[in-house]
Design a protein around this motif. Sequence first.
Motif, mmCIF file in Angstrom:
data_model
loop_
_atom_site.group_PDB
_atom_site.id
_atom_site.type_symbol
_atom_site.label_atom_id
_atom_site.label_comp_id
_atom_site.label_asym_id
_atom_site.label_seq_id
_atom_site.Cartn_x
_atom_site.Cartn_y
_atom_site.Cartn_z
ATOM 1 N N ALA A 21 0.674 4.005 -3.097
ATOM 2 C CA ALA A 21 0.190 5.363 -2.860
ATOM 3 C C ALA A 21 1.362 6.338 -2.950
ATOM 4 O O ALA A 21 2.122 6.494 -2.010
ATOM 5 C CB ALA A 21 -0.489 5.460 -1.509
ATOM 6 N N GLY B 113 -10.698 12.791 -10.092
ATOM 7 C CA GLY B 113 -10.056 11.488 -10.128
ATOM 8 C C GLY B 113 -9.846 11.046 -11.561
ATOM 9 O O GLY B 113 -10.541 11.511 -12.471
ATOM 10 N N SER C 6 -5.791 7.914 -9.978
ATOM 11 C CA SER C 6 -5.294 8.989 -9.124
ATOM 12 C C SER C 6 -6.455 9.809 -8.594
ATOM 13 O O SER C 6 -7.551 9.824 -9.172
ATOM 14 C CB SER C 6 -4.323 9.891 -9.891
ATOM 15 N N ILE C 7 -6.207 10.488 -7.484
ATOM 16 C CA ILE C 7 -7.115 11.473 -6.906
ATOM 17 C C ILE C 7 -6.323 12.767 -6.815
ATOM 18 O O ILE C 7 -5.178 12.763 -6.351
ATOM 19 C CB ILE C 7 -7.614 11.045 -5.519
ATOM 20 N N ILE D 284 -2.522 12.076 -5.268
ATOM 21 C CA ILE D 284 -1.912 10.789 -4.950
ATOM 22 C C ILE D 284 -2.410 9.752 -5.950
ATOM 23 O O ILE D 284 -3.506 9.873 -6.493
ATOM 24 C CB ILE D 284 -2.235 10.325 -3.510
ATOM 25 N N THR D 285 -1.579 8.739 -6.183
ATOM 26 C CA THR D 285 -1.981 7.642 -7.056
ATOM 27 C C THR D 285 -2.793 6.626 -6.268
ATOM 28 O O THR D 285 -2.713 6.551 -5.039
ATOM 29 C CB THR D 285 -0.758 6.957 -7.668
ATOM 30 N N THR D 286 -3.590 5.829 -6.977
ATOM 31 C CA THR D 286 -4.372 4.758 -6.369
ATOM 32 C C THR D 286 -4.057 3.463 -7.121
ATOM 33 O O THR D 286 -3.600 3.494 -8.267
ATOM 34 C CB THR D 286 -5.884 5.054 -6.465
ATOM 35 N N PRO D 287 -4.295 2.298 -6.507
ATOM 36 C CA PRO D 287 -3.912 1.023 -7.119
ATOM 37 C C PRO D 287 -4.871 0.522 -8.193
ATOM 38 O O PRO D 287 -4.825 -0.636 -8.571
ATOM 39 C CB PRO D 287 -3.870 0.070 -5.925
ATOM 40 N N ASP D 288 -5.738 1.352 -8.733
ATOM 41 C CA ASP D 288 -6.759 0.886 -9.691
ATOM 42 C C ASP D 288 -6.234 0.383 -11.045
ATOM 43 O O ASP D 288 -6.774 -0.595 -11.540
ATOM 44 C CB ASP D 288 -7.792 1.991 -9.925
ATOM 45 N N PRO D 289 -5.311 1.020 -11.799
ATOM 46 C CA PRO D 289 -4.532 2.196 -11.391
ATOM 47 C C PRO D 289 -5.255 3.499 -11.719
ATOM 48 O O PRO D 289 -5.986 3.578 -12.692
ATOM 49 C CB PRO D 289 -3.265 2.070 -12.255
ATOM 50 N N GLY E 258 0.816 -1.208 0.000
ATOM 51 C CA GLY E 258 0.000 0.000 0.000
ATOM 52 C C GLY E 258 0.849 1.257 0.000
ATOM 53 O O GLY E 258 0.566 2.237 -0.680
ATOM 54 N N SER F 202 2.691 10.349 -4.182
ATOM 55 C CA SER F 202 2.239 11.725 -4.400
ATOM 56 C C SER F 202 2.777 12.242 -5.729
ATOM 57 O O SER F 202 3.811 11.788 -6.211
ATOM 58 C CB SER F 202 2.730 12.624 -3.258
#
Length: 209
Positions: free
Chosen positions: A25, A111, A76-77, A69-74, A21, A27
């Motif tokens: 995650a 996002g 970002s928000i 920040i990035t998210t693992p979907d992949p 995680g 920046s």
Amino acid sequence: MKYKQRLGVSMLAMSVLMHTGNVAAESFVAPFGGYAFGTSDFSTVDSTSQAESSVKIAESEHWGVMAGITTPDPGSIYLLYSHQSTEFSIGDNLNQPEITKLDIDYLHLGGALYFPQGKFRPYITTSAGLTQMRPDNGFSNETNFSMSIGGGAEYQFTTNFALFADVRGYATFISSSQSLFCNSGNCKWLVDADLMWQGQVSVGAKLTF
């Protein structure tokens, strides 16, 4: 013994997940610039002279920055700020308007969802927030809710640096028959519109850390 083994395995699995995680995650900061176009025409009535006219916001350059920040979907928000210095274009009135220059700011929370193909990463994005229009000559600022949707692509040169390009459409919600740009209680225009549409084409650089 079995209990201790299971506890050890569980703690190891939790440690791996936490580490994963933390890696996922990241920046980022992404400055950008481009061109804003396609603003909707407003059907207006001058509150003083009662003259009807067609008013639009002129096309011009814009600049801004995203941070998120990035998210693992992949995905970002991000928080987006965009600024445009422009002016009004009066379609049916040959007289010089009292308001000529206008600054437009977008402040949005959004996002993005990526579809990676190696280093090439197409994406779709949506956001929502506020649009502020700030005219010259002492007239009041106008702030309204707005939303956007768009798509683009980035190319990752390294894990920490990428270039991107995208197109976004912004819809700013304006109350029908709303008075716009007031000065000492006197408002310049009555606007017969519900939405203000605007498009932006942008290119930028993304720094991940």
